[in-house]
Write a protein that holds these residues in place. Structure first.
Motif, PDB file in Angstrom:
ATOM      1  N   VAL A 265     -12.051  -4.993 -13.714  1.00  0.00           N
ATOM      2  CA  VAL A 265     -10.913  -4.251 -13.157  1.00  0.00           C
ATOM      3  C   VAL A 265     -11.441  -2.985 -12.492  1.00  0.00           C
ATOM      4  CG1 VAL A 265      -8.745  -3.081 -13.633  1.00  0.00           C
ATOM      5  CG2 VAL A 265      -9.364  -5.145 -14.918  1.00  0.00           C
ATOM      6  N   ALA A 266     -11.329  -2.947 -11.139  1.00  0.00           N
ATOM      7  CA  ALA A 266     -11.797  -1.774 -10.407  1.00  0.00           C
ATOM      8  C   ALA A 266     -10.645  -0.855 -10.047  1.00  0.00           C
ATOM      9  CB  ALA A 266     -12.511  -2.217  -9.139  1.00  0.00           C
ATOM     10  N   GLY A 267      -9.426  -1.370 -10.139  1.00  0.00           N
ATOM     11  CA  GLY A 267      -8.293  -0.535  -9.778  1.00  0.00           C
ATOM     12  C   GLY A 267      -6.990  -1.150 -10.274  1.00  0.00           C
ATOM     13  N   VAL A 268      -5.945  -0.310 -10.330  1.00  0.00           N
ATOM     14  CA  VAL A 268      -4.616  -0.778 -10.730  1.00  0.00           C
ATOM     15  C   VAL A 268      -3.636  -0.388  -9.628  1.00  0.00           C
ATOM     16  CG1 VAL A 268      -2.789  -0.649 -12.460  1.00  0.00           C
ATOM     17  CG2 VAL A 268      -5.186  -0.495 -13.164  1.00  0.00           C
ATOM     18  N   ALA A 269      -2.923  -1.382  -9.104  1.00  0.00           N
ATOM     19  CA  ALA A 269      -1.965  -1.112  -8.024  1.00  0.00           C
ATOM     20  C   ALA A 269      -0.542  -1.152  -8.577  1.00  0.00           C
ATOM     21  CB  ALA A 269      -2.117  -2.161  -6.927  1.00  0.00           C
ATOM     22  N   SER A 270       0.310  -0.338  -7.969  1.00  0.00           N
ATOM     23  CA  SER A 270       1.717  -0.358  -8.394  1.00  0.00           C
ATOM     24  C   SER A 270       2.322  -1.726  -8.052  1.00  0.00           C
ATOM     25  CB  SER A 270       2.480   0.744  -7.677  1.00  0.00           C
ATOM     26  OG  SER A 270       2.374   0.561  -6.281  1.00  0.00           O
ATOM     27  N   ASP A 271       3.323  -2.120  -8.825  1.00  0.00           N
ATOM     28  CA  ASP A 271       4.068  -3.347  -8.496  1.00  0.00           C
ATOM     29  C   ASP A 271       4.935  -3.071  -7.275  1.00  0.00           C
ATOM     30  OD1 ASP A 271       3.418  -5.298 -10.506  1.00  0.00           O
ATOM     31  OD2 ASP A 271       4.371  -3.940 -11.949  1.00  0.00           O
ATOM     32  N   PHE A 272       5.080  -4.039  -6.399  1.00  0.00           N
ATOM     33  CA  PHE A 272       6.041  -3.862  -5.296  1.00  0.00           C
ATOM     34  C   PHE A 272       6.700  -5.194  -4.956  1.00  0.00           C
ATOM     35  CE2 PHE A 272       1.844  -4.379  -3.339  1.00  0.00           C
ATOM     36  CZ  PHE A 272       2.073  -5.424  -2.459  1.00  0.00           C
ATOM     37  N   HIS A 273       7.765  -5.103  -4.188  1.00  0.00           N
ATOM     38  CA  HIS A 273       8.556  -6.299  -3.861  1.00  0.00           C
ATOM     39  C   HIS A 273       7.877  -7.044  -2.732  1.00  0.00           C
ATOM     40  CE1 HIS A 273      12.052  -5.377  -6.381  1.00  0.00           C
ATOM     41  NE2 HIS A 273      11.694  -4.129  -6.176  1.00  0.00           N
ATOM     42  N   HIS A 274       7.177  -8.092  -3.075  1.00  0.00           N
ATOM     43  CA  HIS A 274       6.404  -8.807  -2.076  1.00  0.00           C
ATOM     44  C   HIS A 274       7.252  -9.823  -1.316  1.00  0.00           C
ATOM     45  CE1 HIS A 274       2.706 -10.263  -0.269  1.00  0.00           C
ATOM     46  NE2 HIS A 274       3.112 -11.494  -0.485  1.00  0.00           N
ATOM     47  N   TRP A 275       8.246 -10.430  -1.983  1.00  0.00           N
ATOM     48  CA  TRP A 275       9.005 -11.528  -1.380  1.00  0.00           C
ATOM     49  C   TRP A 275      10.276 -11.047  -0.731  1.00  0.00           C
ATOM     50  CZ3 TRP A 275       5.640 -15.086  -1.134  1.00  0.00           C
ATOM     51  CH2 TRP A 275       4.713 -15.265  -2.158  1.00  0.00           C
ATOM     52  N   SER A 276      11.070 -10.299  -1.479  1.00  0.00           N
ATOM     53  CA  SER A 276      12.294  -9.724  -0.936  1.00  0.00           C
ATOM     54  C   SER A 276      12.728  -8.646  -1.911  1.00  0.00           C
ATOM     55  CB  SER A 276      13.381 -10.791  -0.784  1.00  0.00           C
ATOM     56  OG  SER A 276      13.731 -11.279  -2.065  1.00  0.00           O
ATOM     57  N   LEU A 277      13.696  -7.849  -1.473  1.00  0.00           N
ATOM     58  CA  LEU A 277      14.074  -6.697  -2.295  1.00  0.00           C
ATOM     59  C   LEU A 277      14.744  -7.113  -3.594  1.00  0.00           C
ATOM     60  CD1 LEU A 277      15.314  -4.235   0.457  1.00  0.00           C
ATOM     61  CD2 LEU A 277      13.089  -4.356  -0.656  1.00  0.00           C
ATOM     62  N   ASP A 278      15.366  -8.317  -3.606  1.00  0.00           N
ATOM     63  CA  ASP A 278      16.037  -8.719  -4.838  1.00  0.00           C
ATOM     64  C   ASP A 278      15.191  -9.683  -5.665  1.00  0.00           C
ATOM     65  OD1 ASP A 278      16.263 -10.729  -3.045  1.00  0.00           O
ATOM     66  OD2 ASP A 278      18.408 -11.074  -3.307  1.00  0.00           O
ATOM     67  N   HIS A 279      13.955  -9.850  -5.300  1.00  0.00           N
ATOM     68  CA  HIS A 279      13.060 -10.700  -6.088  1.00  0.00           C
ATOM     69  C   HIS A 279      12.111  -9.789  -6.853  1.00  0.00           C
ATOM     70  CE1 HIS A 279       9.946 -13.602  -7.108  1.00  0.00           C
ATOM     71  NE2 HIS A 279      10.811 -14.558  -6.837  1.00  0.00           N
ATOM     72  N   ALA A 280      12.119  -9.908  -8.174  1.00  0.00           N
ATOM     73  CA  ALA A 280      11.291  -9.015  -8.992  1.00  0.00           C
ATOM     74  C   ALA A 280       9.820  -9.188  -8.612  1.00  0.00           C
ATOM     75  CB  ALA A 280      11.505  -9.333 -10.458  1.00  0.00           C
ATOM     76  N   PRO A 281       9.062  -8.103  -8.644  1.00  0.00           N
ATOM     77  CA  PRO A 281       7.647  -8.201  -8.290  1.00  0.00           C
ATOM     78  C   PRO A 281       6.932  -9.172  -9.226  1.00  0.00           C
ATOM     79  CG  PRO A 281       8.331  -5.908  -8.409  1.00  0.00           C
ATOM     80  CD  PRO A 281       9.462  -6.721  -8.956  1.00  0.00           C
ATOM     81  N   ASP A 282       6.050  -9.992  -8.655  1.00  0.00           N
ATOM     82  CA  ASP A 282       5.261 -10.904  -9.473  1.00  0.00           C
ATOM     83  C   ASP A 282       3.942 -10.223  -9.864  1.00  0.00           C
ATOM     84  OD1 ASP A 282       6.629 -13.531  -9.533  1.00  0.00           O
ATOM     85  OD2 ASP A 282       6.498 -13.313  -7.355  1.00  0.00           O
ATOM     86  N   PRO A 283       3.408 -10.542 -11.052  1.00  0.00           N
ATOM     87  CA  PRO A 283       2.060 -10.069 -11.388  1.00  0.00           C
ATOM     88  C   PRO A 283       1.099 -10.552 -10.295  1.00  0.00           C
ATOM     89  CG  PRO A 283       3.111 -11.038 -13.308  1.00  0.00           C
ATOM     90  CD  PRO A 283       4.010 -11.319 -12.143  1.00  0.00           C
ATOM     91  N   THR A 284       0.224  -9.664  -9.865  1.00  0.00           N
ATOM     92  CA  THR A 284      -0.630  -9.987  -8.716  1.00  0.00           C
ATOM     93  C   THR A 284      -2.077  -9.578  -8.998  1.00  0.00           C
ATOM     94  OG1 THR A 284       1.270  -9.534  -7.294  1.00  0.00           O
ATOM     95  CG2 THR A 284      -0.869  -9.716  -6.210  1.00  0.00           C
ATOM     96  N   LEU A 285      -2.993 -10.423  -8.548  1.00  0.00           N
ATOM     97  CA  LEU A 285      -4.418 -10.116  -8.685  1.00  0.00           C
ATOM     98  C   LEU A 285      -5.004 -10.000  -7.271  1.00  0.00           C
ATOM     99  CD1 LEU A 285      -6.900  -9.906 -10.613  1.00  0.00           C
ATOM    100  CD2 LEU A 285      -7.225 -12.353 -10.241  1.00  0.00           C
ATOM    101  N   TYR A 286      -5.604  -8.822  -6.981  1.00  0.00           N
ATOM    102  CA  TYR A 286      -6.199  -8.603  -5.660  1.00  0.00           C
ATOM    103  C   TYR A 286      -7.710  -8.723  -5.784  1.00  0.00           C
ATOM    104  CZ  TYR A 286      -1.595  -6.466  -5.033  1.00  0.00           C
ATOM    105  OH  TYR A 286      -0.253  -6.234  -5.010  1.00  0.00           O
ATOM    106  N   MET A 287      -8.335  -9.474  -4.843  1.00  0.00           N
ATOM    107  CA  MET A 287      -9.787  -9.586  -4.894  1.00  0.00           C
ATOM    108  C   MET A 287     -10.343  -9.445  -3.479  1.00  0.00           C
ATOM    109  SD  MET A 287      -7.973 -12.370  -5.110  1.00  0.00           S
ATOM    110  CE  MET A 287      -7.953 -13.958  -5.816  1.00  0.00           C
ATOM    111  N   PRO A 288     -11.665  -9.266  -3.350  1.00  0.00           N
ATOM    112  CA  PRO A 288     -12.239  -9.025  -2.026  1.00  0.00           C
ATOM    113  C   PRO A 288     -12.018 -10.218  -1.113  1.00  0.00           C
ATOM    114  CG  PRO A 288     -13.820  -8.540  -3.777  1.00  0.00           C
ATOM    115  CD  PRO A 288     -12.679  -9.226  -4.431  1.00  0.00           C
TER     116      PRO A 288
END
Lengths: 906, 110
Positions: free
Chosen positions: A696-719
């Motif tokens: 784990v190199a960083g922690v990003a805030s959750d955000f609405h990726h799909w639409s405003l009424d869709h709860a943010p999904d757990p997300t893993l970011y990689m290079p």
């Protein structure tokens, strides 16, 4: 000599004639008949013969009655009236049925004349009904076109869709080989295909179809031939065009058959053009495909279990109900799960069930709830309109009582009065229906124009024969419903009571109760509508004020189509680094980055992407969590404006071991609980020899990726350079200083500068996409708010009318009170108090109704409970204020009650 | 006999013209029309009476009850000022209409 006066009186009965005149008419007619008789007698004729000749002068007393009545009304053009009278008279001589018909005919004419006498009353009544019927017909037309009319396929009711998204090709093969309930079972991969090798690359809506797909949906060809068994072998290399694509892309050139075009980087022969009338299921939802390519069921490229791309359709065998097919499918999956667990079992070994749905249900599933809600809402609106008109008719009934009483006294039967009353109500309703249909024509057009898209089958919506039949039935029903009260009132009128009262009618406590009940119903229904509209509006406000978790205002996105046919991994890395550098030079662009997808790029489809769910945390605990994989280039978080703690996977991330990753806050919580995740090493991202080690190199805030009424999904970011460049699915995010829409054309130019062959089907500004994603809610809440506003207005009119009527009825009593010293404020308070009581009862019932109907709303609400106390309170307050405001004028009238008038009346 | 439509168009004019000579009661009007038309035009009570009633309503004629010794009382109609105006207008219209129709159908004045 006979008594001619008696003779005439027995035959003459004319409604609406003053008694004195009546007397005169009888005397004059009797005199003339007597003169005739005497003349014949004087010529020596026997008395019986003379009388007979005199009597023959009036062959039809009804006709005479009609003519006198016309003359009485100053009707100088009695032709129509006389025609009706002539017909009615003839009908009456044909027995019982004829009498009824004659009565209807007369009632009709009477009602038409009343329209001429009271144009304002008619306009208001017809207007209210037209509004109710028009709104109902509009929504019915939409519901009918979308939900009720059968799909344009033969025996469409037997078509089923395998619900739950898309399936890997081998699983589809399992379904086909292990079921017998279907006479046909086939599939399609609806995918964009790039058409290259021409001046401008073009992105087409493609469909890779399995054998039997075109036949299942009755496709016929207009040119060339359809796809044959031989075509379904090897790489997709034969295709048919849709009629629209042939017309628009090939200019309707009949030489297109046999031509080879480069699709997906390989040559594909066009063997035919589909007929104009063909629509695929995708086409029914507004996503018609341009080209249908034959797909080999054994096509190697997508045989892996990870390719969830095939949508499956089938036709049920005759006599096989859906339930039977479902249980066969369930059984087959259970059996096959041991053979092919990777296909039929999910995580943890659970069976992957596949629900079957009728095709039409599956196509319209997304809008069913909203349309049912709208239909319910207009139904309520129509009910208010009915109550309102019933009230108006009751009020007018008071004024007409004298006329009705006189007619009863003159022998008009109850049937006649009932018929009269009902015929008039039906006439109101039918005229209202005709105007309502005109409104519905405009309403449907407005619905088509203003609906924000996403309504499937919308092009089938029309005010057609079915809608007209519906409007007719609704009109007749409303006519009966709102006409019942006044009709019963007319029949139950106690004639002798009324005549004794000397013209001061309407003491009936019954009628007062009925009218109050109607007003209570209007208030209650209006409250239900207001609460529903209020809740949806609040949901809408909640959504548009949701913080997306990133800077949506300054973000643009581009889908980068770097297909395997044109790009290898190295070329992608090279292209992306050039592109990001080039785009940053565009004036107004602050930064740019590439990832698998841009926030809201795929709104409405919360599955597009790469998902993983197997993890082992730093303590060696296996964690199952469906997680979105998002490969990103450096600067991604700054570009989209999300909060990041730690490292943003810069250049060094490309080589470090364990691979540095960024986790979203929700994933961090799921994997590590309350511990600080920074620097922790865990495992995930399956590869051939198991899970990779990740740091784990960083922690990003959750955000609405799909639409405003869709709860943010757990997300893993990689290079991206390590795990994104290998895939076809990539997108560019661009952060701008100002409106992102302003840089879209520069973005296109920059990309084509580097790769003139790249199709660009999706270049977008994120704020516009946000607006589009909330547009259906805006539309629905706006529509309901307008219904509620009309309901409020009608209810206010109802209260106003009822209070005015009450005050009129109690004028005498109020006068007496004034004479006895009651002052004006006191009289006003009396009226307002009585209005307040009616309103309170309506509010109580309405709030209870709103709580119950709120249950039906739950699926459409966002961030607000169906029993939201604030909404209920605001609606109650609003209704209360409107009700009191509507009672002010009647109260003021009451306060001006004249004591002298009361005395005089005594 | 003449068709009812033909008679209907002229009945008011005939009544007005008869009452222009002297007041009459209803039965008398029917008889006079029959006499003066040489028996060609007859109205029965159920046609004539409503016309009288309407003309009175419109204020073209006025009815007055007259009692004579030995007779039952009768309603005598007379022309009002308004009725006289209508009569003048209708007479002119009628003459113009008849001569126009004659021109069309080719009947020459003898």
């Amino acid at each position: 000599m006979r008594d001619w006066k008696k003779y005439v009186r027995e035959r003459l009965e004319i409604p609406a004639l003053k008694a004195l005149r009546d007397q005169r008419i009888v005397e004059e007619l009797a005199g003339q008949l007597e003169d005739l008789c005497r003349e014949h007698l004087a010529s020596g004729m026997p008395e019986a013969e003379a009388e007979r000749l005199a009597v023959e002068h009036v062959a039809d007393w009804d006709v005479l009655k009609g003519r006198i009545a016309d003359a009485e009304r100053g009707n100088r053009e009695p032709a129509a009236g006389q025609w009706v009278e002539d017909r009615a008279g003839r009908l009456e001589r044909r027995g019982r049925a004829g009498e009824v018909l004659a009565e209807l005919l007369r009632s009709l004419r009477f009602s038409l004349r009343s329209a001429r006498r009271e144009p304002a009353f008619w306009a208001v009544t017809v207007g209210i009904l037209a509004l109710g019927i028009g709104a109902t017909t509009t929504i019915f037309s939409v519901v009918d076109g979308v939900l009720l009319k059968p799909l344009p396929y033969s025996r469409a009711e037997r078509l089923v869709y395998f619900h739950n998204g898309s399936f890997p090709l081998p699983r589809v093969a399992d379904f086909i080989e292990n079921t017998t309930s279907f006479s046909a079972l086939t599939g399609v991969w609806e995918d964009g295909v790039d058409w290259t090798g021409r001046d401008q690359p073009l992105h087409l809506a493609g469909a890779l179809v399995l054998p039997g797909y075109l036949e299942l949906f009755d496709a016929r060809v207009a040119l060339g031939r359809s796809l044959l068994a031989d075509d379904f072998a090897g790489e997709p290399h034969r295709a048919v065009l849709s009629f629209g694509a042939w017309r628009d892309l090939f200019g309707g050139d009949s030489g297109v058959v046999g031509r080879s075009v480069t699709l997906r980087g390989t040559p594909v022969e066009i063997v035919g053009v589909l007929g104009r009338e063909f629509t695929s299921p995708a086409g029914l939802t507004g996503r018609e495909r341009d080209v249908f390519l034959a797909m080999d069921p054994r096509w190697q490229q997508i045989q892996g279990p990870g390719w969830h791309v095939i949508e499956v359709y089938g036709r049920l065998n005759d006599g096989v109900p859906l339930g039977l097919a479902q249980s066969e499918l369930d059984g087959a999956i259970a059996r096959l799960a041991d053979l092919h667990p990777q296909l039929h079992r999910g995580l943890g070994g659970a069976l992957k069930a596949v629900p079957l749905r009728p095709l039409q249900v599956s196509l319209t599933g997304g809008v069913r709830g909203a349309l049912a809600l709208l239909l319910g809402a207009v139904g309520l609106l129509l009910a208010i309109a009915c109550a309102n008109v019933a009230n108006l008719l009751l009020a007018r009934g008071i004024e007409r009582q004298q006329e009705i009483a006189v007619r009863s006294a003159m022998g008009a039967g109850r049937l006649r009065i009932l018929a009269q009353s009902l015929v008039e109500s039906l006439l109101f309703a039918l005229v209202g229906g005709v105007v309502g249909i005109a409104l519905a024509l405009g309403g449907v057009r407005a619905f088509e124009l203003w609906n924000p898209g996403g309504v499937p089958l919308i092009e089938r919506v029309a005010v057609d024969a079915r809608a007209l039949a519906f409007a007719l039935v609704v009109s007749v029903l409303t006519g009966v419903v709102f006409g019942a009260a006044p009709a019963l009132q007319a029949v139950r009128l106690n004639v002798s009571e009324m005549l004794k009262e000397g013209g001061r009618f309407g003491r009936g406590a019954d009628r007062g109760r009925l009218r109050r009940a109607l007003v209570v119903a209007e208030i209650a229904i209006a409250v239900v509508l207001l609460v529903g509209a209020g809740l949806l509006f609040k949901s809408f406000v909640r959504i548009v004020t949701v913080s997306p978790g990133f800077d949506a205002e300054h973000l643009a996105g581009v889908e980068l189509r770097m297909g395997d046919d044109r790009y290898g991994e190295q070329q992608r890395v090279q292209f992306v680094s050039q592109l990001v550098a080039r785009v940053r030079q565009i004036p107004g662009v602050r930064s740019a980055a590439v990832s698998m997808s841009v926030p809201l790029q795929h709104f409405g489809n919360a599955h597009a992407g790469w998902w993983n769910s197997e993890f082992v945390n730093d303590e060696g605990v296996a964690v199952e969590q469906s997680t979105l994989m998002q490969p990103v280039t450096p600067g991604f978080f700054a570009t989209i404006g999300a909060e990041l703690r730690g490292d943003d996977l810069g250049a060094s991330a490309q080589i470090e071991v364990p691979m540095p990753v960024v986790v979203s806050e929700s994933l961090a919580r799921r994997l590590f609980g309350a511990r600080d995740p920074m620097g922790l090493v865990f495992r995930g991202l399956p590869q051939r020899d198991g899970l990779r080690e990740l740091r784990v190199a960083g922690v990003a805030s959750d955000f609405h990726h799909w639409s405003l009424d869709h709860a943010p999904d757990p997300t893993l970011y990689m290079p991206w350079g390590r795990l994104g460049a290998g895939g076809e699915m990539n997108a560019l995010s661009v952060r701008t200083d100002g409106d992102p829409a302003a840089v879209l054309s520069s973005l296109r130019a920059a990309i084509w500068e580097l790769d003139p062959g790249m199709p660009l089907p999706d270049v977008f500004s994120v704020p516009q996409r946000v607006a589009r994603s909330v547009a259906p809610r805006r539309f629905l809440s706006g529509l309901l708010l307008s219904f509620a506003a009309v309901a409020l207005l009608l209810a206010a009119g109802g209260i106003y009318g009822a209070m005015l009527y009450t005050v009129g009825r109690r004028r005498h009593e109020l006068g007496v009170r004034a004479a006895l010293g009651a002052d004006r404020p006191r009289l006003m308070r009396m009226v307002l108090w009585s209005a307040a009581r009616v309103t309170a009862v309506g509010l109580a019932i309405g709030v209870a109704g709103a709580l119950v109907s709120g249950l039906a709303l739950r699926g459409l609400l966002f961030g607000v409970s169906a029993a939201d106390p604030l909404t209920l309170a605001v609606v109650a307050l609003l209704m209360g204020i409107v009700a009191m405001a509507a009672s002010l004028v009647p109260a003021w009238r009451a306060a001006r009650a004249d004591p002298l008038e009361a005395m005089r009346a005594e | 006999m003449f068709s009812p439509e033909l008679k209907k168009g002229s009945v008011e004019l005939m009544i007005l013209a008869l009452l222009d000579d002297r007041p009459c009661h209803g039965y008398e009007l029917g008889k006079l029309i029959e006499l003066r038309s040489g028996g060609g035009i007859k109205f029965n009570v159920s046609t004539l009476y409503p016309v009288l009633y309407r003309m009175e309503n419109d204020g073209w004629i006025a009815g007055r009850w007259v009692e004579r010794p030995g007779e039952r009382r009768r309603c005598h109609y007379s022309l009002t000022h308004k009725g006289r105006e209508v009569l003048d207008r209708q007479r002119g219209d009628w003459a113009a209409y008849v001569s126009a129709v004659n021109l069309v159908i080719g009947v020459s004045r003898a």
